[in-house]
Design a protein around this motif. Sequence first.
Motif, PDB file in Angstrom:
ATOM      1  N   UNK A   5       0.903  -1.088  -0.114  1.00  0.00           N
ATOM      2  CA  UNK A   5      -0.202  -0.064  -0.126  1.00  0.00           C
ATOM      3  C   UNK A   5       0.945   1.338   0.037  1.00  0.00           C
ATOM      4  N   UNK A   6       1.960   1.254   1.011  1.00  0.00           N
ATOM      5  CA  UNK A   6       2.858   2.349   0.798  1.00  0.00           C
ATOM      6  C   UNK A   6       3.593   2.631  -0.606  1.00  0.00           C
ATOM      7  N   UNK A  12       1.938   6.910  -6.749  1.00  0.00           N
ATOM      8  CA  UNK A  12       0.751   7.882  -6.947  1.00  0.00           C
ATOM      9  C   UNK A  12       1.285   9.337  -6.803  1.00  0.00           C
ATOM     10  N   UNK A  13       1.917   9.449  -5.655  1.00  0.00           N
ATOM     11  CA  UNK A  13       2.521  10.779  -5.525  1.00  0.00           C
ATOM     12  C   UNK A  13       3.478  11.300  -6.613  1.00  0.00           C
ATOM     13  N   UNK A  19       2.436  14.541 -13.412  1.00  0.00           N
ATOM     14  CA  UNK A  19       1.317  15.050 -14.161  1.00  0.00           C
ATOM     15  C   UNK A  19       0.619  13.938 -14.951  1.00  0.00           C
ATOM     16  N   UNK A  20       1.044  12.602 -14.611  1.00  0.00           N
ATOM     17  CA  UNK A  20       0.047  11.459 -15.119  1.00  0.00           C
ATOM     18  C   UNK A  20      -0.891  11.369 -14.188  1.00  0.00           C
ATOM     19  N   UNK A  21      -2.121  12.127 -14.259  1.00  0.00           N
ATOM     20  CA  UNK A  21      -3.449  11.780 -13.398  1.00  0.00           C
ATOM     21  C   UNK A  21      -3.837  10.528 -13.599  1.00  0.00           C
ATOM     22  N   UNK A  22      -3.906   9.993 -14.711  1.00  0.00           N
ATOM     23  CA  UNK A  22      -4.721   8.603 -14.717  1.00  0.00           C
ATOM     24  C   UNK A  22      -3.847   7.390 -13.875  1.00  0.00           C
ATOM     25  N   UNK A  23      -2.701   7.467 -14.086  1.00  0.00           N
ATOM     26  CA  UNK A  23      -1.944   6.594 -13.311  1.00  0.00           C
ATOM     27  C   UNK A  23      -1.876   6.942 -11.635  1.00  0.00           C
ATOM     28  N   UNK A  24      -1.974   8.335 -11.520  1.00  0.00           N
ATOM     29  CA  UNK A  24      -1.802   8.466 -10.027  1.00  0.00           C
ATOM     30  C   UNK A  24      -3.247   8.115  -9.415  1.00  0.00           C
TER      31      UNK A  24
END
Length: 52
Positions: A5-6, A12-13, A19-24
């Motif tokens: 999870x970490x 995600x961070x 700038x990869x909002x989908x992957x984040x």
Amino acid sequence: MLGNAMLFLIIAIIAGVLGFSGIAGAATTIAQILFFLFIVLFIVSLITGRRP
């Protein structure tokens, strides 16, 4: 499981900063699912008396 999870939270961070909002978004969702699954399994192991 908590380590995974970490890891997804860190991914995600980093993806969000780059700038990869989908992957984040996907990594954040996976991190939330793993974290809540960890919490549920931890509580079940405390109730049953087994060590986590």
